[in-house]
Design a protein around this motif. Structure first.
Motif, mmCIF file in Angstrom:
data_model
loop_
_atom_site.group_PDB
_atom_site.id
_atom_site.type_symbol
_atom_site.label_atom_id
_atom_site.label_comp_id
_atom_site.label_asym_id
_atom_site.label_seq_id
_atom_site.Cartn_x
_atom_site.Cartn_y
_atom_site.Cartn_z
ATOM 1 N N LEU A 145 0.818 -1.210 0.000
ATOM 2 C CA LEU A 145 0.000 0.000 0.000
ATOM 3 C C LEU A 145 0.856 1.266 0.000
ATOM 4 C CD1 LEU A 145 -2.818 1.290 0.242
ATOM 5 C CD2 LEU A 145 -2.559 1.157 2.730
ATOM 6 N N PHE A 146 1.984 1.255 0.733
ATOM 7 C CA PHE A 146 2.786 2.479 0.851
ATOM 8 C C PHE A 146 3.335 2.921 -0.506
ATOM 9 C CE2 PHE A 146 3.734 1.093 5.446
ATOM 10 C CZ PHE A 146 2.570 1.708 5.870
ATOM 11 N N SER A 148 2.052 2.118 -3.355
ATOM 12 C CA SER A 148 0.908 2.504 -4.186
ATOM 13 C C SER A 148 0.553 3.966 -3.953
ATOM 14 C CB SER A 148 -0.297 1.618 -3.859
ATOM 15 O OG SER A 148 -0.011 0.270 -4.120
ATOM 16 N N VAL A 149 0.595 4.389 -2.689
ATOM 17 C CA VAL A 149 0.322 5.787 -2.360
ATOM 18 C C VAL A 149 1.396 6.689 -2.967
ATOM 19 C CG1 VAL A 149 0.140 7.451 -0.466
ATOM 20 C CG2 VAL A 149 -0.912 5.193 -0.250
ATOM 21 N N VAL A 152 0.712 7.163 -6.627
ATOM 22 C CA VAL A 152 -0.394 8.103 -6.861
ATOM 23 C C VAL A 152 0.088 9.542 -6.713
ATOM 24 C CG1 VAL A 152 -2.609 8.899 -5.955
ATOM 25 C CG2 VAL A 152 -2.178 6.452 -6.207
ATOM 26 N N LEU A 153 0.986 9.769 -5.763
ATOM 27 C CA LEU A 153 1.499 11.119 -5.516
ATOM 28 C C LEU A 153 2.673 11.477 -6.413
ATOM 29 C CD1 LEU A 153 1.402 11.049 -1.584
ATOM 30 C CD2 LEU A 153 -0.246 12.116 -3.122
ATOM 31 N N GLU A 157 9.236 5.429 -5.594
ATOM 32 C CA GLU A 157 8.926 4.271 -4.753
ATOM 33 C C GLU A 157 10.143 3.889 -3.919
ATOM 34 O OE1 GLU A 157 7.316 1.114 -7.098
ATOM 35 O OE2 GLU A 157 6.102 2.476 -8.288
#
Length: 304
Positions: A145-146, A148-149, A152-153, A157
């Motif tokens: 999830l981290f 993925s966030v 999005v931002l 990664e």
């Protein structure tokens, strides 16, 4: 008259002895269990630390201080000590500070306050192993999830647990999340014990919210802070399960801590004497830091 006093004294003495005997009888099960599962294993650990222990052969070979000399020359153990110190020195003050801020905020009256308290306390009642498994998934560089966030931002990664640079901070973040709720509840209880008249008097004198927090709340929370710092320090030096699940001590020993190293030596390499010496070093570390912390923290305690 003297005989009456003597008789009364004898009766009082027998009553006191009977009272103490009853008290010791009531707590005797606890004393027996504490001796069997705490004191006796500790004494055995101290004893084994001076021996080369070969359990399968049932043989003990006295080596004196050789285990401790080997420890001083063991680079992996020194790395484990450094990692444990970094972990403890980071998580203890950060967790206490964040818990105090949240406790002060939750002491104010607003909607959903009880819900937020439950949300922050939930990690405390969750199994560390189960929570660590979930966080291992969250940290996964491919489908976590981290990241993925971050995608999005439009941010780069991160390798998280796979990087020797980021693995230990990732474990620390998890541990802060896990311990925050318990510390917050302790602080909330302490805040509720502060008499409202102190704040009322300060408000009449013109003190603002920040001045009331610095002049009243912080000093009166000092005993609670002392307790939380000592309690968290003891447990921080014994960190084990989250490290085992999240990283297993890797990569490249970057998250290897003392208890994990002790476990490896004792139950994977069967070097029980060496592991006992590591346990004694850890005990001395915890004892020394706790005593220093206790006397230093007491300097900030006040009474009105």
């Amino acid at each position: 008259m003297a005989s009456i006093r003597h008789s009364a004294g004898a009766l009082l003495g027998r009553a006191h002895r009977r009272h103490y005997l009853q008290a010791y009888l009531f707590i005797s099960p606890v004393i027996v269990l504490f001796t069997l599962f705490r004191i006796w294993p500790s004494l055995q650990t101290l004893y084994f630390s001076f021996f080369k222990v070969e359990l399968l052969k049932g043989r003990l070979t006295y080596v004196g201080l050789q285990n401790f000399i080997d420890l001083a020359q063991d680079e992996i153990f020194r790395r484990a000590i450094a990692n444990t110190l970094i972990y403890a020195l980071t998580i203890v003050p950060l967790s206490a500070f964040l818990a105090m801020i949240l406790a002060v905020l939750f002491s104010e009256h607003f909607h959903l306050r009880e819900l937020f308290k439950a949300v922050y306390f939930a990690p405390m009642v969750t199994s560390t192993v189960a929570a660590a498994v979930v966080w291992w998934w969250l940290y996964n560089p491919q489908f976590g999830l981290f990241n993925s966030v971050l995608r999005v931002l439009h941010l780069p990664e991160q390798p998280w647990l796979l990087s020797s640079r980021m693995a230990l901070p990732s474990v620390i973040i998890f541990s802060i999340w896990k311990t925050l709720g318990y510390n917050m509840v302790i602080y909330i209880a302490a805040l509720q014990a502060i008499p409202a008249m102190f704040y009322e008097a300060a408000t009449i004198d013109g003190a603002g919210p920040f001045q009331r927090f610095v002049r009243i709340t912080l000093p009166l929370l000092a005993p609670t802070t002392t307790f939380i710092l000592i309690y968290n320090t003891i447990f921080a030096f014994q960190v084990f399960d989250q490290v085992l699940v999240l990283t297993g001590g890797g990569p490249a020993f970057s998250t290897n801590v003392v208890v994990l190293e002790l476990y490896t030596q004792a139950f994977q390499r069967y070097r029980f004497g060496y592991a006992s010496a590591e346990a004694m070093v850890l005990f001395l570390f915890i004892l020394g830091v706790t005593v220093l912390q206790y006397f230093y923290s007491r300097r900030f305690e006040v009474a009105y």
